[in-house]
Design a protein around this motif. Structure first.
Motif, mmCIF file in Angstrom:
data_model
loop_
_atom_site.group_PDB
_atom_site.id
_atom_site.type_symbol
_atom_site.label_atom_id
_atom_site.label_comp_id
_atom_site.label_asym_id
_atom_site.label_seq_id
_atom_site.Cartn_x
_atom_site.Cartn_y
_atom_site.Cartn_z
ATOM 1 N N ALA A 112 -7.196 -55.888 -29.429
ATOM 2 C CA ALA A 112 -8.514 -55.245 -29.347
ATOM 3 C C ALA A 112 -8.332 -53.853 -28.762
ATOM 4 C CB ALA A 112 -9.460 -56.088 -28.491
ATOM 5 N N LYS A 113 -9.394 -53.048 -28.767
ATOM 6 C CA LYS A 113 -9.301 -51.699 -28.217
ATOM 7 C C LYS A 113 -9.046 -51.767 -26.714
ATOM 8 C CE LYS A 113 -11.639 -48.536 -31.328
ATOM 9 N NZ LYS A 113 -12.723 -47.534 -31.463
ATOM 10 N N GLU A 114 -8.082 -50.992 -26.259
ATOM 11 C CA GLU A 114 -7.691 -51.004 -24.855
ATOM 12 C C GLU A 114 -8.220 -49.776 -24.122
ATOM 13 O OE1 GLU A 114 -3.504 -51.422 -24.436
ATOM 14 O OE2 GLU A 114 -3.365 -53.226 -25.658
ATOM 15 N N ILE A 115 -8.428 -49.939 -22.820
ATOM 16 C CA ILE A 115 -8.771 -48.819 -21.947
ATOM 17 C C ILE A 115 -7.481 -48.115 -21.544
ATOM 18 C CG2 ILE A 115 -9.783 -48.183 -19.716
ATOM 19 C CD1 ILE A 115 -11.519 -50.719 -19.960
ATOM 20 N N ASP A 116 -7.464 -46.813 -21.661
ATOM 21 C CA ASP A 116 -6.288 -46.018 -21.296
ATOM 22 C C ASP A 116 -6.276 -45.840 -19.778
ATOM 23 O OD1 ASP A 116 -4.236 -44.248 -20.954
ATOM 24 O OD2 ASP A 116 -5.093 -42.645 -22.177
ATOM 25 N N VAL A 117 -5.396 -46.570 -19.096
ATOM 26 C CA VAL A 117 -5.395 -46.532 -17.632
ATOM 27 C C VAL A 117 -4.942 -45.182 -17.093
ATOM 28 C CG1 VAL A 117 -5.055 -49.021 -17.384
ATOM 29 C CG2 VAL A 117 -3.071 -47.533 -17.543
ATOM 30 N N SER A 118 -4.287 -44.351 -17.927
ATOM 31 C CA SER A 118 -3.866 -43.034 -17.438
ATOM 32 C C SER A 118 -5.068 -42.155 -17.106
ATOM 33 C CB SER A 118 -2.981 -42.346 -18.470
ATOM 34 O OG SER A 118 -3.715 -41.991 -19.630
ATOM 35 N N GLN A 119 -6.230 -42.412 -17.718
ATOM 36 C CA GLN A 119 -7.424 -41.611 -17.455
ATOM 37 C C GLN A 119 -8.028 -41.913 -16.079
ATOM 38 O OE1 GLN A 119 -9.972 -42.456 -20.853
ATOM 39 N NE2 GLN A 119 -9.255 -40.617 -21.882
ATOM 40 N N LEU A 120 -7.627 -43.013 -15.461
ATOM 41 C CA LEU A 120 -8.168 -43.351 -14.145
ATOM 42 C C LEU A 120 -7.746 -42.343 -13.078
ATOM 43 C CD1 LEU A 120 -7.486 -47.194 -14.294
ATOM 44 C CD2 LEU A 120 -9.723 -46.104 -14.398
ATOM 45 N N ALA A 121 -6.647 -41.636 -13.320
ATOM 46 C CA ALA A 121 -6.154 -40.669 -12.336
ATOM 47 C C ALA A 121 -7.128 -39.524 -12.108
ATOM 48 C CB ALA A 121 -4.795 -40.126 -12.777
ATOM 49 N N ASP A 122 -8.050 -39.284 -13.054
ATOM 50 C CA ASP A 122 -8.979 -38.162 -12.941
ATOM 51 C C ASP A 122 -10.287 -38.529 -12.255
ATOM 52 O OD1 ASP A 122 -7.259 -36.376 -14.214
ATOM 53 O OD2 ASP A 122 -7.921 -37.003 -16.196
ATOM 54 N N LEU A 123 -10.441 -39.790 -11.834
ATOM 55 C CA LEU A 123 -11.679 -40.201 -11.170
ATOM 56 C C LEU A 123 -11.758 -39.629 -9.758
ATOM 57 C CD1 LEU A 123 -11.769 -43.970 -12.203
ATOM 58 C CD2 LEU A 123 -13.061 -42.083 -13.220
ATOM 59 N N ASN A 124 -12.969 -39.401 -9.289
ATOM 60 C CA ASN A 124 -13.196 -38.928 -7.922
ATOM 61 C C ASN A 124 -13.509 -40.138 -7.038
ATOM 62 O OD1 ASN A 124 -13.867 -37.660 -5.540
ATOM 63 N ND2 ASN A 124 -15.815 -36.847 -6.282
ATOM 64 N N LEU A 125 -12.507 -40.631 -6.336
ATOM 65 C CA LEU A 125 -12.666 -41.769 -5.430
ATOM 66 C C LEU A 125 -12.437 -41.346 -3.984
ATOM 67 C CD1 LEU A 125 -10.665 -44.410 -7.535
ATOM 68 C CD2 LEU A 125 -13.140 -44.100 -7.473
ATOM 69 N N SER A 126 -12.615 -40.073 -3.706
ATOM 70 C CA SER A 126 -12.291 -39.542 -2.382
ATOM 71 C C SER A 126 -13.199 -40.095 -1.292
ATOM 72 C CB SER A 126 -12.358 -38.018 -2.396
ATOM 73 O OG SER A 126 -13.671 -37.573 -2.742
ATOM 74 N N LYS A 127 -14.385 -40.574 -1.657
ATOM 75 C CA LYS A 127 -15.309 -41.125 -0.673
ATOM 76 C C LYS A 127 -15.601 -42.599 -0.948
ATOM 77 C CE LYS A 127 -15.875 -37.066 1.248
ATOM 78 N NZ LYS A 127 -15.294 -36.783 2.585
ATOM 79 N N ALA A 128 -14.858 -43.200 -1.856
ATOM 80 C CA ALA A 128 -15.144 -44.570 -2.279
ATOM 81 C C ALA A 128 -14.553 -45.590 -1.313
ATOM 82 C CB ALA A 128 -14.602 -44.808 -3.685
ATOM 83 N N THR A 129 -15.182 -46.753 -1.288
ATOM 84 C CA THR A 129 -14.691 -47.863 -0.461
ATOM 85 C C THR A 129 -14.425 -49.115 -1.296
ATOM 86 O OG1 THR A 129 -16.965 -48.555 0.018
ATOM 87 C CG2 THR A 129 -15.913 -47.053 1.593
ATOM 88 N N TYR A 130 -14.834 -49.127 -2.568
ATOM 89 C CA TYR A 130 -14.655 -50.308 -3.431
ATOM 90 C C TYR A 130 -14.211 -49.846 -4.807
ATOM 91 C CZ TYR A 130 -15.660 -54.756 -5.751
ATOM 92 O OH TYR A 130 -15.555 -55.931 -6.457
ATOM 93 N N PHE A 131 -13.130 -50.459 -5.325
ATOM 94 C CA PHE A 131 -12.557 -50.087 -6.616
ATOM 95 C C PHE A 131 -12.089 -51.356 -7.309
ATOM 96 C CE2 PHE A 131 -8.966 -47.566 -8.896
ATOM 97 C CZ PHE A 131 -9.774 -47.412 -10.008
ATOM 98 N N GLU A 132 -12.697 -51.672 -8.458
ATOM 99 C CA GLU A 132 -12.367 -52.904 -9.176
ATOM 100 C C GLU A 132 -11.999 -52.600 -10.619
ATOM 101 O OE1 GLU A 132 -14.351 -57.138 -10.677
ATOM 102 O OE2 GLU A 132 -15.290 -56.021 -9.046
ATOM 103 N N LEU A 133 -10.889 -53.182 -11.069
ATOM 104 C CA LEU A 133 -10.445 -53.111 -12.454
ATOM 105 C C LEU A 133 -10.174 -54.534 -12.906
ATOM 106 C CD1 LEU A 133 -7.886 -50.155 -12.133
ATOM 107 C CD2 LEU A 133 -10.228 -50.008 -12.976
ATOM 108 N N SER A 134 -11.100 -55.118 -13.640
ATOM 109 C CA SER A 134 -10.986 -56.511 -14.046
ATOM 110 C C SER A 134 -10.963 -56.627 -15.558
ATOM 111 C CB SER A 134 -12.149 -57.342 -13.482
ATOM 112 O OG SER A 134 -12.021 -57.499 -12.087
ATOM 113 N N GLY A 135 -10.322 -57.689 -16.045
ATOM 114 C CA GLY A 135 -10.210 -57.920 -17.479
ATOM 115 C C GLY A 135 -11.536 -58.310 -18.088
ATOM 116 N N GLY A 136 -11.552 -58.278 -19.400
ATOM 117 C CA GLY A 136 -12.751 -58.647 -20.130
ATOM 118 C C GLY A 136 -12.533 -58.463 -21.609
ATOM 119 N N SER A 137 -11.418 -59.003 -22.146
ATOM 120 C CA SER A 137 -11.084 -58.825 -23.551
ATOM 121 C C SER A 137 -11.926 -59.742 -24.422
ATOM 122 C CB SER A 137 -9.595 -59.118 -23.777
ATOM 123 O OG SER A 137 -9.288 -59.146 -25.156
#
Length: 865
Positions: free
Chosen positions: A389-414
């Protein structure tokens, strides 16, 4: 760890205790945690107003600008390349001399133009400008820009120390491109650019920190924005340093420079748009505008698709009391396009976002609309690792702004696999982003990796930052392709593959439960731990195709239901199940391979000699002494190899032999002799060789096989086997053949029922089922056609199957590998690169060696290792 941080972690653990059932965690976090978290968006700047003769501009973000009136330059009639740098004086060398800004010239010009903003972003566009107005320009630069009129190639190294807003709009022969750029810089930026351009039209409005009066002339045409240095349709080579988060290539999600507060924001996915509208407190009948986003006053904007869908049931109606929904039950979002406008939120507002991304063929899994958003919590469910199935490109996660974040979830769902979350490869790629998040200076952090397939968590070692960090990986399934052999009705003993925690400690000794059992044995602690990652399972389901085992998880609250580790302020919580292919056998077996002193198989009727002995119970002893006798050969293997015990996996014993020397009264060997009239040996007279003749009686499978070949008797002469094939006619067995190929083997039928014929080519009633394997003794010719002989008087047409070579093991794909059927037809499917698959053999299909990995699915040997 303070009481507040401990209470938060306890709350997270409580959420995980219902992870497999009701999940209301996002709502709890929205109400109880993030209201105290206020952060300034890293990509939103304070408002700055600059006055011109006709309009004023407002700077909002590094990729968003409200356009002021354009500067229109009219120069003397000439054709010359021009280099212009905002907030810097311009020096150009022409045939009439050197001129410095401010400059007033008038007439018509055609010039390729290179424009460099203070962000270091260089945009190259061919330009044609016609005007009769006068444009004074005032700017300051530490490095002037020089262009030479005699060349169509311009090199513009520029260093600036100022604040500027330079939206650029260009119209080329292939369309119109808008490249808004906003930056604030205190250090020099050098952007050398080399370009070769064709003709197009460009209008450059200019706004700087100094006061500039510009007559407004001309009309700006705007289409899709871009933040890169390359314009389609031009030969442009450029190097730029950007402060924006756009990835390589054109970013279609950059906010256009001409948006106003009344600009309507549209979402590609209507369900996502409705959820955002609700979060912004906008009536359902009203559109979302840029002004609505800029004017949002609360410190947190919560967009949680699970909560929204519970509050707005599909088909209408009111929420049902007591209803529940997990993240995995969300309606998948087909596109995130529209989310980029949340960059325009006030700097004090942070965003909580939770959604499941679609993975169907129409899905847009691009994550770039999330770039630049000031997240305090981010949950992305979707397909990260299922290649079907179509996949999420995990390399794009590096551009997210999480500098003030306290919760980060990456869960499956194929949509095609029960997991689809991160596997070892994806985790290693995204680990730097997760580690950076865990070290962003916030007092606590939660990292959740649900529905994943991870067996090695060591890439996350850097999350142990000294702050409160929880790493939660539940519903983790490790798919190991290594097969486990089992005997029906008997216990299965196996060794689990290693499972490494953050520090490399093996956790594979913590398992206690298997679901691959009969319903009466489906309970906690049905797995016996033998230590050293070894386990024994009784009451296994004989119909199970996979052995699945591990931890029962939060369905049971016993101490071994899950893994809970602490190291300082870091918590690691894990629930893992392992799945391996099961290969069932009716009996434990020992297979004997008979080989000569050189290691080559001893042949019988042209086929390698082997024999399989069935046992009864695993652990029973066997003795192969009576099975080790081979006429004409002497066993050289030690006799200790003839005894042993049956094991769960098939056992193979190689017995080595030497040819037994033959004693004769004459050195003469006769390949053809007169048929003896008796089966007793006679004395040698007149140079004849005494032999023993054995009539073929047809009372054994091997004798039946000889009768089918026309053999009436056999004998040995000087250690060589001879056949009696006619009256007085003896021939060497190795020379005798009435067939196309005397070699026996295995033929595998194609994906259809196959008919058989007798020795006269007449159809018989028996048929062979599709995709089944059959031993054949030889290949014969009947009425000019070739057939496999699969029984005494039953022959299979050669075109009805493919010769199959049994060789059990695993193969690993080197690249994305296409699947074919046994006739070499493409199935339109493929296997992911770097995946391992169990195979039971190979065949030559249309001249290509292919391994079988499923019932009628084959992959080329050239694509695997």
């Amino acid at each position: 760890m303070g009481a507040e941080e401990r209470s938060v972690i306890d709350m997270l653990l409580n959420k995980k205790c219902v992870y497999l059932g009701v999940t209301l965690f996002s709502a709890l976090i929205l109400g109880g945690v993030t209201t105290s978290q206020t952060a300034k968006a890293a990509t939103t700047s304070d408002t700055t107003t600059s006055t011109t003769s006709s309009t004023s501009s407002t700077s909002t973000s590094p990729s968003t600008t409200t356009v002021t009136s354009p500067v229109t330059t009219a120069t003397s009639s000439t054709t010359a390349p021009t280099t212009s740098t905002s907030t810097s004086p311009t020096t150009s060398t022409t045939s009439s001399g050197t001129t410095a800004s401010p400059t007033t010239t008038a007439s018509s010009s055609t010039a390729p133009t290179t424009s460099t903003s203070t962000t270091g972003s260089t945009v190259t566009s061919p330009t044609t400008t016609t005007s009769s107005s006068t444009t004074p320009t005032t700017s300051t630069s530490t490095s002037p820009t020089t262009s030479t009129t005699s060349s169509s190639t311009a090199t513009s190294p520029t260093t600036t120390t100022s604040s500027s807003t330079a939206p650029t709009t260009s119209t080329s022969t292939t369309g119109t491109t808008t490249s808004p750029t906003t930056s604030t810089s205190t250090s020099g930026t050098t952007a050398p650019t080399t370009s070769t351009t064709t003709t197009s039209t460009i209008t450059i409005p200019s706004t700087s920190s100094s006061t500039t009066t510009t007559p407004a002339t001309g009309t700006t045409t705007t289409t899709s924005p871009t933040s890169t240095t390359t314009t389609t349709g031009t030969d442009t080579t450029g190097t730029s340093t950007m402060t924006s988060t756009a990835t390589t290539g054109t970013n279609p999600y950059v906010i256009p420079s001409n948006v106003t507060d009344s600009t309507v924001v549209n979402f590609a996915d209507p369900l996502l748009g409705a959820a955002v509208k609700t979060a912004l407190n906008i009536p359902a009948s009203d559109p979302i505008t840029v002004g609505d986003i800029k004017g949002y006053v609360n410190p947190t904007l919560g967009i949680m698709m699970t909560s929204y869908e519970m509050d707005h049931p599909a088909g209408g109606g009111s929420p049902q009391p007591g209803s529940s929904m997990t993240d995995q039950q969300d309606t998948p979002i087909e596109s995130l396009d529209g989310m980029q406008y949340l960059q325009l939120l006030p700097t004090k507002t942070s965003v909580i976002f939770q959604a499941k991304l679609a993975s169907d063929e129409n899905a847009n899994t691009d994550l770039r609309p999330l770039d630049g958003i000031n997240f305090s919590q981010l949950t992305l469910d979707g397909n990260f690792s299922d290649s079907d199935a179509k996949e999420i490109d995990v390399s794009q996660l590096a551009d997210l702004n999480l500098s003030k974040a306290t919760y980060f979830e990456l869960s499956g769902g194929s949509t095609t696999e029960p997991t689809g979350g991160l596997n070892n490869q994806e985790l290693a790629e995204v680990a730097p982003t997760i580690v950076k998040f865990a070290n962003n200076g916030q007092s606590y952090h939660t990292i959740e990796l649900g529905y994943s397939g991870i067996s090695d968590f060591t890439p996350l070692q850097g999350v142990e930052s000294g702050q409160g960090v929880s790493v939660i990986a539940v519903s983790n399934t490790v798919n190991d392709p290594t097969p486990i052999y089992a005997v029906t009705g008997q216990p299965i003993t196996f060794t689990a593959p290693k499972l490494l925690d953050l520090d490399g400690k093996d956790l594979a000794g913590n398992y206690h439960y298997s679901s691959s059992v009969l319903s009466t044995a489906l309970k906690d602690d049905n797995l016996t731990n033998n230590d050293n990652d070894s386990y024994t399972l009784t009451n296994a389901d004989p119909n199970a195709k996979y052995l699945t085992y591990g931890q029962i998880g939060f369905a049971d609250y016993t101490p071994d239901a899950y893994t809970y580790e602490t190291k300082g302020t870091t918590l690691f919580e894990n629930v893992t199940m392992v799945s391996q292919p099961l290969v069932w056998q009716a009996h434990p077996t020992v297979t004997i391979n008979y080989v000569d002193s050189s290691g080559q198989p001893i042949l019988s009727d042209g086929a390698p000699m082997t024999k399989t002995i069935d046992g009864n119970l695993i652990g029973d002893s066997y003795d192969l002494t009576s099975d080790s006798q081979v006429p004409g050969y002497t066993l050289t293997s030690p006799t200790t190899s003839l005894t042993g015990t049956f094991t769960q996996s098939p056992k193979v014993v190689d017995l080595t032999y030497e040819v037994t020397p033959q004693t004769s009264s004459s050195e003469t060997t006769q390949p053809v002799v007169t048929q003896p009239t008796t089966t007793t040996t006679t004395s040698s007279t007149s140079g004849r060789v005494p032999i023993a003749v054995y009539d073929v009686e047809g009372d054994s499978p091997s004798a039946e096989k000889l009768e089918d070949m026309g053999v009436r008797a056999t004998t040995q002469i000087d250690g060589q086997l001879f056949y009696l094939v006619g009256y007085g006619q003896w021939v060497l067995a190795s020379d005798y053949s009435d067939v196309v190929s005397p070699t026996s083997g295995v033929v595998r039928t194609f994906d259809s029922t196959s008919g058989l014929v007798n020795a006269y080519g007449q159809p018989v009633s028996e048929k062979l089922m599709p995709n089944t394997e059959w031993k054949y003794s030889k290949i014969v010719t009947i009425n000019g056609a070739k057939y496999y002989q699969v029984a005494t008087d039953e022959f299979l047409p050669v075109q009805s199957g493919v010769e199959f070579v049994s060789t059990k093991g695993t193969v690993k794909t080197q690249t994305r590998t296409a699947l074919y059927d046994s006739q070499g037809k493409s199935l339109g499917q493929s296997l992911s690169s770097g995946t391992s698959w169990y195979t039971d053999g190979y065949a030559m299909i249309n001249g290509v060696k292919m391994y079988r990995v499923a019932t009628d699915e084959w992959i080329p040997a050239s694509d695997v290792i």
